[in-house]
Design a protein around this motif. Structure first.
Motif, mmCIF file in Angstrom:
data_model
loop_
_atom_site.group_PDB
_atom_site.id
_atom_site.type_symbol
_atom_site.label_atom_id
_atom_site.label_comp_id
_atom_site.label_asym_id
_atom_site.label_seq_id
_atom_site.Cartn_x
_atom_site.Cartn_y
_atom_site.Cartn_z
ATOM 1 N N PHE A 289 0.164 17.662 -59.301
ATOM 2 C CA PHE A 289 1.067 18.686 -59.827
ATOM 3 C C PHE A 289 2.013 18.121 -60.878
ATOM 4 N N LEU A 290 2.235 18.961 -61.906
ATOM 5 C CA LEU A 290 3.324 18.704 -62.850
ATOM 6 C C LEU A 290 4.454 19.606 -62.410
ATOM 7 N N ILE A 291 5.553 19.036 -62.008
ATOM 8 C CA ILE A 291 6.688 19.858 -61.596
ATOM 9 C C ILE A 291 7.719 19.799 -62.724
ATOM 10 N N ASP A 292 7.797 20.912 -63.445
ATOM 11 C CA ASP A 292 8.518 20.989 -64.726
ATOM 12 C C ASP A 292 9.921 21.558 -64.496
ATOM 13 N N GLY A 293 10.918 20.787 -64.975
ATOM 14 C CA GLY A 293 12.305 21.267 -64.872
ATOM 15 C C GLY A 293 12.911 21.047 -63.498
ATOM 16 N N PHE A 294 12.495 20.016 -62.838
ATOM 17 C CA PHE A 294 12.947 19.725 -61.475
ATOM 18 C C PHE A 294 12.654 18.247 -61.200
ATOM 19 N N PRO A 295 13.526 17.505 -60.511
ATOM 20 C CA PRO A 295 14.843 17.877 -59.993
ATOM 21 C C PRO A 295 15.900 17.775 -61.086
ATOM 22 N N ARG A 296 16.744 18.789 -61.157
ATOM 23 C CA ARG A 296 17.691 18.916 -62.269
ATOM 24 C C ARG A 296 19.099 18.508 -61.905
ATOM 25 N N ASN A 297 19.376 18.270 -60.643
ATOM 26 C CA ASN A 297 20.699 17.764 -60.264
ATOM 27 C C ASN A 297 20.569 17.036 -58.907
ATOM 28 N N GLN A 298 21.691 16.512 -58.420
ATOM 29 C CA GLN A 298 21.646 15.719 -57.184
ATOM 30 C C GLN A 298 21.209 16.579 -55.992
ATOM 31 N N ASN A 299 21.662 17.832 -55.983
ATOM 32 C CA ASN A 299 21.286 18.751 -54.909
ATOM 33 C C ASN A 299 19.764 18.969 -54.904
ATOM 34 N N ASN A 300 19.168 19.154 -56.088
ATOM 35 C CA ASN A 300 17.699 19.272 -56.197
ATOM 36 C C ASN A 300 17.021 18.020 -55.657
ATOM 37 N N LEU A 301 17.534 16.872 -56.061
ATOM 38 C CA LEU A 301 16.905 15.602 -55.668
ATOM 39 C C LEU A 301 16.988 15.394 -54.150
ATOM 40 N N ASP A 302 18.179 15.607 -53.597
ATOM 41 C CA ASP A 302 18.356 15.384 -52.153
ATOM 42 C C ASP A 302 17.504 16.360 -51.349
ATOM 43 N N GLY A 303 17.524 17.630 -51.770
ATOM 44 C CA GLY A 303 16.765 18.654 -51.037
ATOM 45 C C GLY A 303 15.272 18.381 -51.092
ATOM 46 N N TRP A 304 14.800 17.977 -52.260
ATOM 47 C CA TRP A 304 13.372 17.655 -52.406
ATOM 48 C C TRP A 304 13.016 16.458 -51.520
ATOM 49 N N ASN A 305 13.829 15.410 -51.595
ATOM 50 C CA ASN A 305 13.507 14.208 -50.818
ATOM 51 C C ASN A 305 13.459 14.519 -49.330
ATOM 52 N N SER A 306 14.379 15.348 -48.850
ATOM 53 C CA SER A 306 14.328 15.580 -47.411
ATOM 54 C C SER A 306 13.219 16.554 -47.020
ATOM 55 N N ALA A 307 12.894 17.532 -47.864
ATOM 56 C CA ALA A 307 11.843 18.490 -47.472
ATOM 57 C C ALA A 307 10.445 18.008 -47.851
ATOM 58 N N MET A 308 10.317 17.306 -48.978
ATOM 59 C CA MET A 308 8.988 17.025 -49.532
ATOM 60 C C MET A 308 8.686 15.537 -49.708
ATOM 61 N N GLY A 309 9.735 14.720 -49.598
ATOM 62 C CA GLY A 309 9.576 13.291 -49.896
ATOM 63 C C GLY A 309 8.406 12.642 -49.181
ATOM 64 N N ASP A 310 8.201 13.007 -47.907
ATOM 65 C CA ASP A 310 7.118 12.392 -47.133
ATOM 66 C C ASP A 310 5.780 13.092 -47.320
ATOM 67 N N LYS A 311 5.796 14.244 -47.968
ATOM 68 C CA LYS A 311 4.548 15.024 -48.058
ATOM 69 C C LYS A 311 3.793 14.780 -49.353
ATOM 70 N N VAL A 312 4.472 14.204 -50.358
ATOM 71 C CA VAL A 312 3.823 13.993 -51.661
ATOM 72 C C VAL A 312 4.056 12.564 -52.124
ATOM 73 N N LYS A 313 3.268 12.186 -53.131
ATOM 74 C CA LYS A 313 3.507 10.869 -53.748
ATOM 75 C C LYS A 313 4.014 11.115 -55.173
ATOM 76 N N LEU A 314 5.219 10.643 -55.455
ATOM 77 C CA LEU A 314 5.735 10.759 -56.819
ATOM 78 C C LEU A 314 5.049 9.710 -57.684
ATOM 79 N N LEU A 315 4.308 10.176 -58.702
ATOM 80 C CA LEU A 315 3.574 9.239 -59.557
ATOM 81 C C LEU A 315 4.500 8.643 -60.609
ATOM 82 N N PHE A 316 5.194 9.489 -61.342
ATOM 83 C CA PHE A 316 6.203 9.049 -62.302
ATOM 84 C C PHE A 316 6.971 10.262 -62.810
ATOM 85 N N VAL A 317 7.981 9.990 -63.648
ATOM 86 C CA VAL A 317 8.775 11.060 -64.256
ATOM 87 C C VAL A 317 8.498 11.021 -65.758
#
Ligand SMILES: Nc1ncnc2c1ncn2[C@@H]1O[C@H](COP(=O)(O)OP(=O)(O)O)[C@@H](O)[C@H]1O
Ligand SMILES: Nc1ccn([C@H]2C[C@H](O)[C@@H](COP(=O)(O)OP(=O)(O)O)O2)c(=O)n1
Ligand SMILES: [Mg+2]
Length: 220
Positions: free
Chosen positions: A114-142
């Motif tokens: 997946f290309l996730i466009d326009g996200f994470p855009r702030n600390q709240n986005n980053l923290d929320g993503w890491n806790s909900a999705m961090g273990d479910k996906v592999k971040l390839l790069f930004v």
């Protein structure tokens, strides 16, 4: 067709082949979807380049902004007014809403990159993503598009004049979107840069030239 081991093979060869097969199968079954975050100022060309990446590399493109606009336009959505308020004010919608839209779209697509466009855009986005999705996906790069503010602003104003229908492609909202970009999004880019995960592309050039460097970023 699977050919049996030749008599010349060592006695352990069939076992090794079997183990290799099982390991590969297990890896396929347990491998996590790959994610590339696409960041850059409003108008830096994220959406334009994502379309090209989809065609060439077979990723599924999910734009957080598009998903939020779709949710806002859904009759009866309890979040419509809240989303529109953030969009016109150039501020960022709470992550629970955006992350859940992204996860739903990921599951619905059944894809694995997946290309996730326009996200994470702030600390709240980053923290929320890491806790909900961090273990479910592999971040390839930004993938980060670097483009001067004047160029981005003029592109967005042209996009508005050409009938984008977006309530935020106007000078007032754009000024606010840039404040958010500099104060809230750039620290996220810096966070990933410190982790050596950022691939930067200069975006103040014609789309096809930008894409040449995007391709290089994908083959790094
Ligand atoms: N490299 C480019 N040169 C000139 N115009 C561009 C370029 N990339 C995109 N655009 C135009 O600029 C506007 C914003 O592009 P878009 O891809 O939607 O950016 P973003 O998703 O970052 O806001 C669109 O009207 C698009 O057609
Ligand atoms: N992660 C996100 C992404 C977008 N939004 C909202 C606020 C943004 O200003 C608007 C528009 O985002 P979008 O990515 O479509 O805008 P650009 O492509 O950068 O021009 O949506 C959000 O609240 N949270
Ligand atoms: Mg966009």
């Amino acid at each position: 067709m699977i050919t049996p081991p030749t008599p010349a093979s060592s006695a352990s060869a069939p076992l090794k082949l079997g183990q290799q097969f099982v390991r590969r199968l297990a890896a396929t079954m347990t491998s996590k979807p790959g994610v590339v975050f696409v960041l850059g100022a409003p108008g830096s060309g994220k959406g334009t380049q994502c379309e090209k990446i989809v065609d060439k590399f077979g990723f599924v493109h999910l734009s957080a902004g598009d998903l939020l606009r779709e949710e806002r336009n859904t009759p009866g959505s309890q979040y419509g007014a809240l989303i529109e308020g953030h969009i016109t004010a150039g501020t960022i919608v709470p992550v629970e809403i955006t992350c859940s839209l992204l996860e739903k779209a990921m599951l619905k697509s059944g894809a694995d990159k997946f290309l996730i466009d326009g996200f994470p855009r702030n600390q709240n986005n980053l923290d929320g993503w890491n806790s909900a999705m961090g273990d479910k996906v592999k971040l390839l790069f930004v993938l980060f598009f670097e483009c001067p503010q004047e160029v981005c602003t003029s592109r967005c104003l042209q996009r508005g004049a050409a009938g984008s229908g977006r309530s935020d492609d106007n000078p007032e909202s754009l000024a606010k979107r840039f404040v958010t970009y500099i104060n809230a999004t750039m620290p996220i880019v810096e966070h990933y840069r410190a982790l050596d995960l950022v691939r930067t592309v200069t975006a103040d050039r014609p789309p096809d030239e930008v894409f040449v460097d995007v391709c290089k970023a994908f083959s790094e």
